[in-house]
Write a protein that holds these residues in place. Structure first.
Motif, PDB file in Angstrom:
ATOM      1  N   GLY A 158      35.674 -29.200   0.439  1.00  0.00           N
ATOM      2  CA  GLY A 158      36.005 -29.564   1.811  1.00  0.00           C
ATOM      3  C   GLY A 158      35.295 -30.829   2.269  1.00  0.00           C
ATOM      4  O   GLY A 158      35.900 -31.693   2.899  1.00  0.00           O
ATOM      5  N   VAL A 159      34.022 -30.941   1.923  1.00  0.00           N
ATOM      6  CA  VAL A 159      33.256 -32.136   2.309  1.00  0.00           C
ATOM      7  C   VAL A 159      33.840 -33.372   1.639  1.00  0.00           C
ATOM      8  O   VAL A 159      33.993 -34.428   2.264  1.00  0.00           O
ATOM      9  CB  VAL A 159      31.758 -31.973   1.954  1.00  0.00           C
ATOM     10  CG1 VAL A 159      31.013 -33.289   2.128  1.00  0.00           C
ATOM     11  CG2 VAL A 159      31.123 -30.896   2.821  1.00  0.00           C
ATOM     12  N   GLY A 160      34.194 -33.257   0.350  1.00  0.00           N
ATOM     13  CA  GLY A 160      34.802 -34.379  -0.362  1.00  0.00           C
ATOM     14  C   GLY A 160      36.114 -34.808   0.274  1.00  0.00           C
ATOM     15  O   GLY A 160      36.431 -35.995   0.386  1.00  0.00           O
ATOM     16  N   PHE A 326      31.094 -29.681   8.965  1.00  0.00           N
ATOM     17  CA  PHE A 326      30.042 -28.696   9.180  1.00  0.00           C
ATOM     18  C   PHE A 326      30.617 -27.287   9.311  1.00  0.00           C
ATOM     19  O   PHE A 326      30.048 -26.319   8.798  1.00  0.00           O
ATOM     20  CB  PHE A 326      29.215 -29.056  10.421  1.00  0.00           C
ATOM     21  CG  PHE A 326      28.309 -30.235  10.220  1.00  0.00           C
ATOM     22  CD1 PHE A 326      27.505 -30.323   9.089  1.00  0.00           C
ATOM     23  CD2 PHE A 326      28.264 -31.270  11.136  1.00  0.00           C
ATOM     24  CE1 PHE A 326      26.665 -31.417   8.878  1.00  0.00           C
ATOM     25  CE2 PHE A 326      27.429 -32.367  10.942  1.00  0.00           C
ATOM     26  CZ  PHE A 326      26.636 -32.434   9.818  1.00  0.00           C
ATOM     27  N   GLY A 327      31.744 -27.172  10.010  1.00  0.00           N
ATOM     28  CA  GLY A 327      32.387 -25.864  10.140  1.00  0.00           C
ATOM     29  C   GLY A 327      32.767 -25.292   8.789  1.00  0.00           C
ATOM     30  O   GLY A 327      32.518 -24.117   8.487  1.00  0.00           O
ATOM     31  N   LEU A 328      33.355 -26.129   7.955  1.00  0.00           N
ATOM     32  CA  LEU A 328      33.764 -25.704   6.620  1.00  0.00           C
ATOM     33  C   LEU A 328      32.560 -25.374   5.751  1.00  0.00           C
ATOM     34  O   LEU A 328      32.538 -24.358   5.048  1.00  0.00           O
ATOM     35  CB  LEU A 328      34.608 -26.809   5.983  1.00  0.00           C
ATOM     36  CG  LEU A 328      35.412 -26.448   4.745  1.00  0.00           C
ATOM     37  CD1 LEU A 328      36.668 -27.312   4.661  1.00  0.00           C
ATOM     38  CD2 LEU A 328      34.599 -26.627   3.474  1.00  0.00           C
ATOM     39  N   LEU A 329      31.546 -26.226   5.814  1.00  0.00           N
ATOM     40  CA  LEU A 329      30.342 -26.053   5.003  1.00  0.00           C
ATOM     41  C   LEU A 329      29.640 -24.733   5.335  1.00  0.00           C
ATOM     42  O   LEU A 329      29.312 -23.938   4.446  1.00  0.00           O
ATOM     43  CB  LEU A 329      29.393 -27.227   5.246  1.00  0.00           C
ATOM     44  CG  LEU A 329      28.077 -27.256   4.479  1.00  0.00           C
ATOM     45  CD1 LEU A 329      28.318 -27.475   3.003  1.00  0.00           C
ATOM     46  CD2 LEU A 329      27.163 -28.351   5.025  1.00  0.00           C
ATOM     47  N   VAL A 330      29.445 -24.476   6.617  1.00  0.00           N
ATOM     48  CA  VAL A 330      28.725 -23.272   7.038  1.00  0.00           C
ATOM     49  C   VAL A 330      29.519 -22.013   6.700  1.00  0.00           C
ATOM     50  O   VAL A 330      28.985 -21.060   6.120  1.00  0.00           O
ATOM     51  CB  VAL A 330      28.419 -23.339   8.556  1.00  0.00           C
ATOM     52  CG1 VAL A 330      27.882 -21.995   9.046  1.00  0.00           C
ATOM     53  CG2 VAL A 330      27.424 -24.451   8.848  1.00  0.00           C
ATOM     54  N   VAL A 355      41.407 -17.626  11.969  1.00  0.00           N
ATOM     55  CA  VAL A 355      40.677 -18.715  12.631  1.00  0.00           C
ATOM     56  C   VAL A 355      41.362 -20.053  12.377  1.00  0.00           C
ATOM     57  O   VAL A 355      41.433 -20.916  13.267  1.00  0.00           O
ATOM     58  CB  VAL A 355      39.209 -18.748  12.145  1.00  0.00           C
ATOM     59  CG1 VAL A 355      38.481 -19.972  12.687  1.00  0.00           C
ATOM     60  CG2 VAL A 355      38.484 -17.480  12.575  1.00  0.00           C
ATOM     61  N   MET A 356      41.903 -20.247  11.157  1.00  0.00           N
ATOM     62  CA  MET A 356      42.632 -21.481  10.853  1.00  0.00           C
ATOM     63  C   MET A 356      43.852 -21.624  11.765  1.00  0.00           C
ATOM     64  O   MET A 356      44.148 -22.718  12.270  1.00  0.00           O
ATOM     65  CB  MET A 356      43.072 -21.488   9.378  1.00  0.00           C
ATOM     66  CG  MET A 356      43.766 -22.774   8.957  1.00  0.00           C
ATOM     67  SD  MET A 356      44.149 -22.824   7.174  1.00  0.00           S
ATOM     68  CE  MET A 356      45.571 -21.738   7.118  1.00  0.00           C
ATOM     69  N   VAL A 381      36.461 -25.304  14.610  1.00  0.00           N
ATOM     70  CA  VAL A 381      37.190 -24.032  14.452  1.00  0.00           C
ATOM     71  C   VAL A 381      38.104 -24.093  13.228  1.00  0.00           C
ATOM     72  O   VAL A 381      38.125 -23.167  12.401  1.00  0.00           O
ATOM     73  CB  VAL A 381      38.010 -23.714  15.721  1.00  0.00           C
ATOM     74  CG1 VAL A 381      38.933 -22.522  15.490  1.00  0.00           C
ATOM     75  CG2 VAL A 381      37.087 -23.437  16.895  1.00  0.00           C
ATOM     76  N   LEU A 382      38.849 -25.189  13.085  1.00  0.00           N
ATOM     77  CA  LEU A 382      39.732 -25.337  11.925  1.00  0.00           C
ATOM     78  C   LEU A 382      38.921 -25.343  10.628  1.00  0.00           C
ATOM     79  O   LEU A 382      39.291 -24.694   9.635  1.00  0.00           O
ATOM     80  CB  LEU A 382      40.545 -26.628  12.040  1.00  0.00           C
ATOM     81  CG  LEU A 382      41.530 -26.917  10.889  1.00  0.00           C
ATOM     82  CD1 LEU A 382      42.579 -25.809  10.778  1.00  0.00           C
ATOM     83  CD2 LEU A 382      42.231 -28.266  11.082  1.00  0.00           C
ATOM     84  N   GLY A 383      37.794 -26.052  10.622  1.00  0.00           N
ATOM     85  CA  GLY A 383      36.945 -26.107   9.433  1.00  0.00           C
ATOM     86  C   GLY A 383      36.408 -24.744   9.040  1.00  0.00           C
ATOM     87  O   GLY A 383      36.388 -24.382   7.860  1.00  0.00           O
ATOM     88  N   VAL A 384      35.985 -23.952  10.030  1.00  0.00           N
ATOM     89  CA  VAL A 384      35.475 -22.597   9.759  1.00  0.00           C
ATOM     90  C   VAL A 384      36.554 -21.748   9.090  1.00  0.00           C
ATOM     91  O   VAL A 384      36.297 -21.029   8.109  1.00  0.00           O
ATOM     92  CB  VAL A 384      34.987 -21.936  11.073  1.00  0.00           C
ATOM     93  CG1 VAL A 384      34.759 -20.439  10.869  1.00  0.00           C
ATOM     94  CG2 VAL A 384      33.709 -22.601  11.561  1.00  0.00           C
ATOM     95  N   GLY A 385      37.775 -21.826   9.590  1.00  0.00           N
ATOM     96  CA  GLY A 385      38.873 -21.037   9.025  1.00  0.00           C
ATOM     97  C   GLY A 385      39.186 -21.417   7.594  1.00  0.00           C
ATOM     98  O   GLY A 385      39.292 -20.550   6.709  1.00  0.00           O
ATOM     99  N   VAL A 386      39.315 -22.703   7.338  1.00  0.00           N
ATOM    100  CA  VAL A 386      39.635 -23.173   5.985  1.00  0.00           C
ATOM    101  C   VAL A 386      38.503 -22.824   5.020  1.00  0.00           C
ATOM    102  O   VAL A 386      38.744 -22.423   3.874  1.00  0.00           O
ATOM    103  CB  VAL A 386      39.902 -24.698   5.989  1.00  0.00           C
ATOM    104  CG1 VAL A 386      40.058 -25.221   4.565  1.00  0.00           C
ATOM    105  CG2 VAL A 386      41.161 -25.012   6.786  1.00  0.00           C
TER     106      VAL A 386
END
Length: 526
Positions: A158-160, A326-330, A355-356, A381-386
């Motif tokens: 995700g970060v990449g 950050f959302g995706l990472l956490v 959540v996505m 929010v989108l990052g957390v879901g993915v």
């Protein structure tokens, strides 16, 4: 429910790598994975400068991204199949070597033709790295422990994907570096990854007679490439409803139908059709396509929204992606740790998809006046879901197939996720262009879009104040519409994962499971 461990699972089926050895090997994999994913996205904010310097056209603008994504998507199944037959360590180093070659050619390219060729070479290498990294993880680590590490890999992916535009913008805006470093920056990291893997990755090599189904590989690659080329050109070079559309869609589907026939008869198929009889694999594959559309489509067009609708520079546009990172990472890391601790994984798939969907709906409300704080919350929010959903789909499928099909299963999921992303970006790009044209015509009259001007990205510095406001408003509305289209797609992913059945996670690594399965098969024949 507690995870039960069958007595046979405790059998001595091979020497398991220690946690320290696993972490050392993962360091090389993570570096390689990061630079291969970065190659797909780092050019996003650099493209206008690249096209200007190399005297390229608007068509080339699209193909610099699409050619790399095409090559990566189309070759993933072949890499996955070879991983089931040959040395995974050698294959992953080969893929990184190809990536280095492609990156060097791109960094020193004299013209757009050579650049497009280099992007294809980069894509083939990135396809191998993307598929093989997850396969090697499954070979080293039991599914019961995989969540801890899979969360880290999901975060790296995700970060990449999301950090690429930020890095690209910084390189372009730094006078003593420039756009060529968007390609060259990955070279030293790829070489470091090759060296780390040589020293730290120790996997048994399964030596057996093998026959690659080259005809099946050719048909799959040709069929998928035809459909991806169609989706990237339709609505731009020709109408969606046109003779070209009919020719390319029918041609692509015929090639894929022939591939199914060939694969069903091949002794060593590239994509074993039997794996789709597994309910978990089939559902995870469908969900991966839908996640690909949501993730790739959303991040690609947000970067343009930041620059045009909000008037930010390439570097600032990249920085604005950080809440999603950050959302995706956490969420990816925390979910992985909790899965390893408790052995339960389905709840994170369902929560991630829900959540996505909420994130897509929230981003469907943005416009040219949305505040940065509100936008950051929506993106997080989108990052957390993915983050909760993406990598755990792979974990669920890997846990439910025989060890000898780990490579094929992993590559199929990666393949369909990439294909969903490629088709999503192309189709949503066409929708964006159409909405921008119609909204601009409504507000400024037909003369504003005459001569195909709407297909060009506007230079905000040349527009008078009243027109500038209208253009920014138009891009804000059009971008929000894309997320409203993406929301039902995310909802479909939620419905699909609800039907995936949760099963206890294995406590043996892929290599240990394979040794056990082969020992059982030999015992049955005697």
């Amino acid at each position: 429910m507690t995870t039960t461990i069958p007595p046979a699972d405790t059998a001595d089926v091979g020497t398991r790598m220690s946690r320290r050895e696993v972490l050392q090997a993962l360091s090389g994999l993570m570096v390689g994975m990061f630079v291969s994913i970065l190659a797909s996205t780092v050019v996003a904010n650099a493209l206008p400068r690249i096209i200007a310097d190399l005297n390229g056209s608007q068509t080339v603008y699209t193909w610099i991204v699409t050619s790399e994504l095409l090559a990566m998507t189309a070759t993933v199944p072949l890499w996955g199949k070879m991983a089931d037959l040959y040395s995974k360590k050698l294959l992953i180093q080969l893929s990184l070597g190809l990536f280095v070659v492609g990156s060097l050619i791109a960094g020193f390219t004299p013209n757009v033709e050579v650049l497009l060729l280099s992007r294809i070479v980069q894509g083939i290498g990135a396809g191998g790295m993307t598929a093989l990294a997850t396969i090697v993880m499954a070979a080293m680590i039991p599914p019961r422990e995989l969540g801890r590490y899979a969360g880290i890999f999901g975060a790296v992916f995700g970060v990449g994907t999301i950090a690429g535009p930020l890095i690209g913008g910084l390189l372009v805006d730094t006078s003593w570096l420039g756009w060529r470093w968007c390609f060259l920056i990955g070279v030293p990291f790829s070489i470091i990854s090759i060296a780390l893997l040589q020293r730290t990755l120790h996997l048994p090599v399964v030596r057996r007679k093998a026959k690659i189904d080259w005809l099946g590989a050719l048909l799959i690659t040709s069929g998928v490439s035809t459909l991806l080329i169609w989706s990237s050109l339709a609505g731009n070079k020709f109408d969606w409803a046109s003779g070209w559309t009919a020719l390319m869609v029918i041609g692509g589907l015929v090639l894929l139908a022939l591939a199914v026939v060939v694969e069903s008869r091949a002794a060593e198929p590239i994509v074993p059709l039997d794996i789709f009889r597994n309910r978990t694999v089939s559902l995870a594959t469908v969900a991966s396509v839908l996640v690909g559309v949501a993730m790739f489509g959303g991040t690609v067009f947000l970067s343009q929204y930041f620059q045009i609708s909000l008037g930010k520079s390439p570097t600032v546009a990249g920085l604005m992606s950080l809440p999603m990172i950050f959302g995706l990472l956490v969420s990816s890391t925390v979910a992985g740790q909790l899965i390893t601790k408790y052995g339960r994984w389905k709840a994170y798939l369902v929560a991630g998809a829900a959540v996505m969907t909420v994130g897509m709906l929230l981003l469907g409300t943005i416009d040219a006046n949305t505040s940065v704080v509100v936008l950051s919350i929506y993106m997080a929010v989108l990052g957390v879901g993915v983050g909760m959903l993406m990598q755990n789909l792979v974990l669920a499928a890997q846990n439910d197939v025989p060890a000898h099909e780990l490579g094929a299963t992993t590559s199929v999921l990666t393949f369909f996720r990439s294909m969903g992303g490629a088709i999503g970006v192309s189709a949503l790009g066409a929708v964006l262009a159409s909405r921008v044209t119609s909204l601009t015509t409504e507000r400024l009259g037909p003369a504003a879009t005459a001569g195909g001007g709407s297909a060009e990205v506007p230079d905000l510095s040349t527009l008078p104040e009243p027109v500038l406001r209208i253009v920014q408003e138009v891009y804000g509305i059009a971008t929000a519409d894309l997320f409203l289209i993406g929301a039902p797609i995310a909802l479909l992913a939620l419905i699909v994962v609800l039907f995936i059945k949760e099963k206890p996670l294995h406590t043996l690594s892929g290599d240990e499971r394979r040794a056990k399965e082969e020992a059982a098969a030999k015992a049955a024949t005697h």
